[in-house]
Structure formats: C-alpha cells, structure tokens
Write a protein that holds these residues in place. Structure first.
Motif, PDB file in Angstrom:
ATOM      1  N   ASP A  37       0.820  -1.215   0.000  1.00 22.26           N
ATOM      2  CA  ASP A  37       0.000   0.000   0.000  1.00 22.26           C
ATOM      3  C   ASP A  37       0.855   1.266   0.000  1.00 22.26           C
ATOM      4  N   ALA A  38       2.019   1.197   0.632  1.00 23.50           N
ATOM      5  CA  ALA A  38       2.894   2.371   0.707  1.00 23.50           C
ATOM      6  C   ALA A  38       3.320   2.836  -0.687  1.00 23.50           C
ATOM      7  N   HIS A  41       0.352   4.744  -2.144  1.00 23.65           N
ATOM      8  CA  HIS A  41       0.208   6.012  -1.423  1.00 23.65           C
ATOM      9  C   HIS A  41       1.284   7.010  -1.858  1.00 23.65           C
ATOM     10  N   GLY A  42       2.494   6.528  -2.064  1.00 23.93           N
ATOM     11  CA  GLY A  42       3.594   7.402  -2.486  1.00 23.93           C
ATOM     12  C   GLY A  42       3.360   7.984  -3.869  1.00 23.93           C
ATOM     13  N   PHE A  44       0.453   8.357  -5.293  1.00 22.45           N
ATOM     14  CA  PHE A  44      -0.674   9.266  -5.128  1.00 22.45           C
ATOM     15  C   PHE A  44      -0.217  10.620  -4.576  1.00 22.45           C
ATOM     16  N   ARG A  45       0.623  10.596  -3.547  1.00 24.75           N
ATOM     17  CA  ARG A  45       1.108  11.843  -2.934  1.00 24.75           C
ATOM     18  C   ARG A  45       1.878  12.704  -3.939  1.00 24.75           C
ATOM     19  N   HIS A  48      -0.602  14.230  -6.288  1.00 25.29           N
ATOM     20  CA  HIS A  48      -1.320  15.281  -5.572  1.00 25.29           C
ATOM     21  C   HIS A  48      -0.471  16.548  -5.464  1.00 25.29           C
ATOM     22  N   GLU A  70      -4.454  11.592 -10.395  1.00 26.47           N
ATOM     23  CA  GLU A  70      -4.687  11.429  -8.959  1.00 26.47           C
ATOM     24  C   GLU A  70      -5.996  10.660  -8.712  1.00 26.47           C
ATOM     25  N   GLU A  74      -6.325   7.240  -6.691  1.00 25.91           N
ATOM     26  CA  GLU A  74      -7.216   7.161  -5.531  1.00 25.91           C
ATOM     27  C   GLU A  74      -8.130   5.937  -5.636  1.00 25.91           C
ATOM     28  N   ARG A  77      -5.991   3.022  -4.832  1.00 29.38           N
ATOM     29  CA  ARG A  77      -5.669   3.082  -3.405  1.00 29.38           C
ATOM     30  C   ARG A  77      -6.823   2.583  -2.543  1.00 29.38           C
ATOM     31  N   LYS A  78      -8.042   2.901  -2.949  1.00 30.61           N
ATOM     32  CA  LYS A  78      -9.224   2.514  -2.173  1.00 30.61           C
ATOM     33  C   LYS A  78      -9.813   1.173  -2.610  1.00 30.61           C
TER      34      LYS A  78
END
Length: 134
Positions: A37-38, A41-42, A44-45, A48, A70, A74, A77-78
C-alpha cells in the motif's frame, strides 16, 4: 531558464516527482494487486503535489492531467479498481505528457491535452462500469 524563481522551483520539483511517479508506476505494473500500500500512497502523494503546485500557479493543463491521474490512483488506493495494464499504460503516457508540459512550462496551457484527458476518462469510466457489474 525561466525568469521566474517560483516557476523554476516548480519545474525542478515537478520533474523529480514525475520521475518518482514513473518509477512507482513501473513497480506497480510489476507487482499488480500484490503491491505494498505504501507504494500506491507514495505515487498518489506525488501526483497530488503536482496538482496542488499547478493549481497555485494557475497552470490549468498540468493541473487537469495530474488531477485525473490522482483520481485513478485514488481508485486503486481505495480498492475500487485494479492496477491493470491499460490503466498503467495510460498513466505512464500521462506522465510523458506532463513532462512535455513542464519542459514547455510557459506554453503549457496552449498545448493540447485532449487525447490524454480522453484516455484517463476512459480508464475512470471502465472502472466505474466494472464496479456496477460486480
């Protein structure tokens, strides 16, 4: 070099973030749904941050593409969509287009992004349709 220190910092930081997004997408392509997941998330960040910076500087094409990128990240990610080959390819193509826009920052809003927006919208639409069928 551009004669605007803020724009120069944006170009430098965004170029680094696009490299990080690309590397992350290539890792995501290799591990698919088994990715940590990291990693997601990375990526995505970074997307963003590109979007937020473009928004502050009123760079509408960069903001639009990074916002759609993004949105897809997302969804991944979800757990609303899998990081399939088509989505990864479209995201990588978008990173290339974002690079072009950043390299031509002062003309970036006059460069067409219609094809890339359409490809990103197609990925989002297919994910939505797949969720409806499930």
């Amino acid at each position: 070099m551009i004669n605007d220190p803020v724009l120069n910092v944006f170009v430098e930081e965004t170029s680094e973030r696009l490299g990080s997004i690309e590397a992350g997408l290539l890792r995501l392509e290799a591990c698919g749904e088994d990715c940590d997941d990291a990693l997601i998330h990375g990526i995505f960040r970074d997307a963003h941050s590109v979007k937020a910076g473009a928004n502050l500087l009123k760079l509408k094409n960069i903001e639009s593409l990074s916002h759609k990128l993004e949105n897809i990240l997302e969804m991944i990610r979800k757990g609303k969509m899998a990081p399939n080959d088509q989505a990864i390819t479209v995201m990588l193509e978008t990173v290339d287009k974002l690079r072009e826009l950043v390299e031509n920052i002062t003309q970036s809003d006059s460069i067409s992004i219609r094809l890339h927006e359409a490809m990103l919208n197609m990925v989002i639409q297919k994910a939505a349709e797949a969720r409806e069928e499930a």
